[in-house]
Write an enzyme that holds these catalytic residues in place. Structure first.
Site, short mmCIF file in Angstrom:
data_model
loop_
_atom_site.label_atom_id
_atom_site.label_comp_id
_atom_site.label_asym_id
_atom_site.label_seq_id
_atom_site.Cartn_x
_atom_site.Cartn_y
_atom_site.Cartn_z
N ASP A 1 64.48 83.21 47.76
CA ASP A 1 63.37 83.47 46.85
C ASP A 1 62.17 82.61 47.25
O ASP A 1 62.19 81.95 48.30
CB ASP A 1 63.80 83.23 45.40
CG ASP A 1 64.25 81.80 45.12
OD1 ASP A 1 63.91 80.88 45.90
OD2 ASP A 1 64.95 81.60 44.11
N GLN A 2 61.15 82.55 46.43
CA GLN A 2 59.94 81.79 46.77
C GLN A 2 60.18 80.29 46.88
O GLN A 2 59.38 79.58 47.48
CB GLN A 2 58.84 82.06 45.74
CG GLN A 2 58.28 83.46 45.85
CD GLN A 2 57.20 83.72 44.81
OE1 GLN A 2 57.24 83.18 43.72
NE2 GLN A 2 56.26 84.57 45.17
#
Length: 131
Positions: free
Chosen positions: A15-16
């Site tokens: 994810d980020q």
């Protein structure tokens, strides 16, 4: 009856924050199970070509610590038990620092691909897995 394989976390699996997205652990465990079979002399591809599938009917995952981008993970696949049509595995993912990151438990069933019904595995699989 245990097998280990290493998998490196790719950027697209995170994810980020650079943490592995929870759904991406399932393919890591699949790699482990397929390679466990291969290590025992059974190709999943040849199993399917002979008309037998091995779908998951139950799985439990327990996330303990996150895996991150570029980590080298060790996927451990442990044959747990079997019945006439089922095979069960305990699985673990470990970090390079030898930390347990994730555990899983899978139940798979041997299925005739033509009928979709559970079947007992062929003799060569019983022999390989000591069933």
């Amino acid at each position: 009856m245990e097998h280990q394989i290493q998998v490196r976390v790719r950027y697209s699996e995170t994810d980020q924050m650079g943490v592995v997205y929870h759904g991406n652990y399932i393919p890591y465990f699949e790699i482990g199970r397929v390679e466990w079979l291969r290590d025992k002399g059974v190709s999943y591809k040849s199993l399917e070509e002979s008309g037998i599938a091995l779908p998951i009917v139950s799985m439990t995952l327990n996330y303990k610590k996150p895996a991150r981008y570029d980590d080298l993970l060790t996927v451990k696949t442990i044959f747990k038990k079997h019945s006439s049509v089922k095979i069960e595995f305990d699985c673990e993912i470990w970090s390079e620092q030898n930390e347990l990151l994730t555990t899983a438990y899978f139940i798979l069933v041997f299925v005739d691909m033509k009928t979709g019904r559970p079947i007992t595995p062929p003799d060569y699989i019983k022999k390989v897995m000591n069933l």
